[in-house]
Scaffold this motif. Structure first.
Motif, PDB file in Angstrom:
ATOM      1  N   UNK A 143       0.730  -1.193   0.010  1.00  0.00           N
ATOM      2  CA  UNK A 143      -0.043   0.011  -0.072  1.00  0.00           C
ATOM      3  C   UNK A 143       0.750   1.384  -0.033  1.00  0.00           C
ATOM      4  N   UNK A 144       0.253   2.097   0.345  1.00  0.00           N
ATOM      5  CA  UNK A 144       0.872   3.665   0.530  1.00  0.00           C
ATOM      6  C   UNK A 144       1.576   3.846   1.714  1.00  0.00           C
ATOM      7  N   UNK A 145       2.230   4.863   2.115  1.00  0.00           N
ATOM      8  CA  UNK A 145       3.207   5.452   3.215  1.00  0.00           C
ATOM      9  C   UNK A 145       2.089   4.832   4.617  1.00  0.00           C
ATOM     10  N   UNK A 146       1.016   5.313   4.851  1.00  0.00           N
ATOM     11  CA  UNK A 146       0.359   4.902   6.102  1.00  0.00           C
ATOM     12  C   UNK A 146       0.215   3.401   6.309  1.00  0.00           C
ATOM     13  N   UNK A 147      -0.254   2.431   5.086  1.00  0.00           N
ATOM     14  CA  UNK A 147      -0.161   1.344   5.471  1.00  0.00           C
ATOM     15  C   UNK A 147       1.400   0.597   5.869  1.00  0.00           C
ATOM     16  N   UNK A 148       2.456   1.149   5.204  1.00  0.00           N
ATOM     17  CA  UNK A 148       3.412   0.783   5.288  1.00  0.00           C
ATOM     18  C   UNK A 148       3.952   1.066   6.772  1.00  0.00           C
ATOM     19  N   UNK A 149       3.899   2.353   7.352  1.00  0.00           N
ATOM     20  CA  UNK A 149       3.801   2.695   8.702  1.00  0.00           C
ATOM     21  C   UNK A 149       3.217   1.834   9.691  1.00  0.00           C
ATOM     22  N   UNK A 150       1.963   1.787   9.377  1.00  0.00           N
ATOM     23  CA  UNK A 150       0.955   0.651  10.166  1.00  0.00           C
ATOM     24  C   UNK A 150       1.597  -0.549  10.357  1.00  0.00           C
ATOM     25  N   UNK A 151       2.059  -1.070   9.324  1.00  0.00           N
ATOM     26  CA  UNK A 151       2.357  -2.470   9.330  1.00  0.00           C
ATOM     27  C   UNK A 151       3.888  -2.663  10.119  1.00  0.00           C
ATOM     28  N   UNK A 152       4.555  -1.665   9.946  1.00  0.00           N
ATOM     29  CA  UNK A 152       5.788  -1.547  10.819  1.00  0.00           C
ATOM     30  C   UNK A 152       5.434  -1.384  12.251  1.00  0.00           C
ATOM     31  N   UNK A 153       4.703  -0.373  12.592  1.00  0.00           N
ATOM     32  CA  UNK A 153       4.612  -0.394  13.936  1.00  0.00           C
ATOM     33  C   UNK A 153       3.957  -1.852  14.645  1.00  0.00           C
ATOM     34  N   UNK A 154       2.846  -2.271  13.959  1.00  0.00           N
ATOM     35  CA  UNK A 154       2.375  -3.373  14.652  1.00  0.00           C
ATOM     36  C   UNK A 154       3.221  -4.755  14.518  1.00  0.00           C
TER      37      UNK A 154
END
Lengths: 125, 497
Positions: A99-110
């Motif tokens: 996905x885009x940036x927010x999906x990448x960030x979210x998946x990294x955090x979780x």
């Protein structure tokens, strides 16, 4: 990080002009473990590239503004994600759309990003 | 209409009030009846469909005869018959026809009509009562006649002024006729009254509505004013003039958010102290996290219009603003603050917390690098044209330059949103990793930390400016005590911690 062989792709594309942009996206995405579709002047794309580099991953980057068919690819990506362009950066891991940036960030955090990377063979620990 | 009422009053009160008389349906009925009388149409045929309505209608003429009991079920027939009888009375002045028509139904009305006719030559009580009534009516007749439209009533009206009992009765009948002819007017007047009453009620309701709205508006304006001044104070009075409306609104919203946060904190504290079971405490914790989510939502909304306001932190206290990271707290810092308060932690939790810390640090770094690149691009753009040249000299280039710069700035919104997104994800992940009680303590710790930071700002802002001066002078007892009291007052702020 290696910049996607867009020049090679360009010659190939010249020969196969009728290739559907979506197909092209899929083909490019499956070529490498981590594929990022980006725009060279986009700062968020820069951020995502730095994220992967910071983790020790070497993503393949396709700069759409350097690609003559970049517009079509961008539109195809926008359709995939269901949003309006501009859509970059878009990340594929192991051929699968993240996905885009927010999906990448979210998946990294979780904590789901690292296993995906390992699975795709982009990360060894 | 006044005449009518006088009539009613003069009567022994066995009448119903005229309000019932002025019933819509009744009016319609009488209008039709009157027209039928005028045109000489058979009345019965025209009354088929209206039977149901007419059952409750009372003929106006009934009120003229007080002594006869009012019965409403068979109004139609008696009315019809009465009218017929009256008409025939006028025309023939014979009671015979009345008696004939009276055979149809036996009601007080018909009896009234009969006795009315029979009373002609006699001085019966009813007749006298009638007479009295008739006199009143006769007195009122001239006024009444003025309102009559159809010409055929004219001869009957003139008849009103005769003095014989017979004539009076006839006058009564013509009076009735006059009244009948007036029915249209009466109906109209009745309708007017009704409409006027309704519109008065409507007006009253509307005015009441307006009043309540006015009061509410005043309250809202007052609240708005209060909150706005609070918001301005928070932001620092100097900047208030330059603040965009969205920013001012956001400041207000943030002030409210802080108040609510205080409530959540006290709820949570009470919950922890009460040793609630996990389910109940969990709902309080989740409510608190939802409260944070609303703040992120507010910020995202403002980011669309005024990202600068978020990034410069004019909505927070100075101390918070100073150490802000991309428009808010730095997630890895938060984890560092919170971790000591979460003991005892299981090993699994420790590992997860560590990896969360690491991921958030990496994400922060990436975002920061992107932000930095934005800054570099912007610098490059703004310094692309020779800076020493006058702007006016090369307007087109300047405009182009500005366009590029604006495009770069527009991606600021993206960065602020991603930063808030990161903060939100970190909070949610913390909730995932921790048990309910740990999460409760974590949220309390965060709340308290920022409360202290805000308190620090206000203490610092209100500290005495001449402390340095006092320190240099020879300490006199007064100044020493002053210093002590000042210090004590400052420490008093800390005692609450």
């Amino acid at each position: 990080m290696q910049y996607g062989a867009t020049t090679e792709s360009w010659y190939v594309a010249a020969a196969t002009h009728a290739m559907d942009p979506l197909e092209r996206v899929e083909r490019l995405a499956s070529e490498n473990a981590v594929v990022i579709f980006s725009v060279s002047t986009c700062c968020m794309c820069h951020a995502v590239k730095r994220l992967f580099c910071g983790m020790g991953v070497h993503p393949t980057v396709h700069e759409l503004d350097m690609d003559p068919l970049g517009r079509d690819i961008e539109r195809a990506l926008a359709r995939l994600l269901g949003v309006v362009p501009p859509v970059v950066p878009v990340v594929f891991i192991g051929g699968k759309l993240i996905g885009a940036m927010d999906r990448v960030m979210a998946s990294h955090i979780n904590g789901s990003l690292v296993p995906l990377l390992k699975e795709a063979g982009a990360l060894w620990l | 209409m006044a005449n009518e009422r006088t009539l009613v009053c003069g009567v022994q009160g066995s009448f119903h009030t005229s309000t019932k008389f002025f019933d819509e349906a009744e009016s319609d009925y009488f209008g039709e009846l009157e027209e039928a009388l005028i045109h000489g149409d058979p009345i019965t045929s025209s009354h088929g469909p209206k039977k149901g309505i007419v059952e409750t209608a009372r003929p106006p003429t009934l009120e003229i005869f007080p002594s006869w009991p009012m019965r409403h079920q068979h109004h139609q027939h008696p009315t019809v018959e009465q009218r017929k009888s009256e008409q025939s009375v006028e025309s023939s002045e014979e009671s015979g026809s009345v008696k004939d028509t009276a055979n149809t139904t036996s009601t007080g009305v018909i009896a009234g009509a009969q006795s009315q006719v029979q009373c002609r030559g006699r001085g019966a009580t009813e007749g006298e009562a009638q007479k009295g009534l008739v006199v009143i009516m006769a007195n009122g007749a001239p006024q009444r006649t003025g309102a009559q439209q159809p010409p055929p009533s004219a001869p009957q009206i003139q008849y009103d002024n005769s003095h014989t009992e017979k004539k009076k009765i006839i006058a009564g009948s013509t009076r009735k006729d006059g009244k009948l002819l007036d029915a249209k007017t009466l109906r109209r007047l009745a309708q007017n009254r009704e409409a006027a009453r309704k519109s008065r009620l409507r007006k009253k309701a509307y005015v009441q509505q307006l009043e309540t709205s006015r009061i509410r508006l005043q309250q809202l304006e007052h609240d708005l004013q209060r909150a706005r001044t609070q918001g301005m104070l928070l932001a620092g009075c100097g900047a208030s003039g330059e603040m965009s409306s969205g920013a001012a609104m956001f400041n207000m919203d943030y002030t409210n958010w802080l108040e609510e946060e205080g409530r959540h904190v006290s709820d949570l504290r009470a919950g922890l102290d009460a040793h609630l079971i996990d389910n109940n405490l969990s709902s309080i914790v989740d409510d608190f996290i939802t409260h944070y989510d609303t703040l992120f939502h507010l910020k995202a909304r403002l980011a669309q219009t005024d990202a600068f306001h978020l990034l410069t932190g004019l909505w927070t206290s100075p101390a918070e603003r100073c150490f802000m990271w991309m428009g808010g707290f730095r997630p890895s810092d938060l984890i560092k603050i919170v971790t000591p308060h979460l003991d005892p932690l299981t090993e699994q939790q420790v590992i997860r917390l560590c990896s969360l810390q690491q991921s958030s640090q990496q994400a922060e770094e990436a975002l920061w690098q992107g932000f930095d690149q934005l800054h570099q691009f912007l610098s490059a753009t703004l310094s692309s044209e020779p800076l020493s040249t006058d702007v006016g000299a090369d307007v087109s280039n300047y405009a182009g330059l500005m366009d590029i710069a604006i495009e770069k700035i527009s991606s600021l919104e993206n960065f602020v949103r991603q930063a808030d997104h990161l903060r939100r994800q970190t909070l949610h992940q913390l909730r995932e990793i921790l048990t309910t009680r740990q999460a409760a303590r974590c949220l309390l710790a965060i709340g308290e930390y920022y409360r202290r930071l805000r308190a620090l700002s206000s203490v610092w802002a209100t500290r005495p400016r001449d402390r340095a001066l006092i320190g240099n002078e020879t300490a006199s007892p007064n100044t020493v005590t002053d210093l002590q009291t000042i210090q004590q007052s400052q420490y008093a702020h800390y005692s609450a911690f």
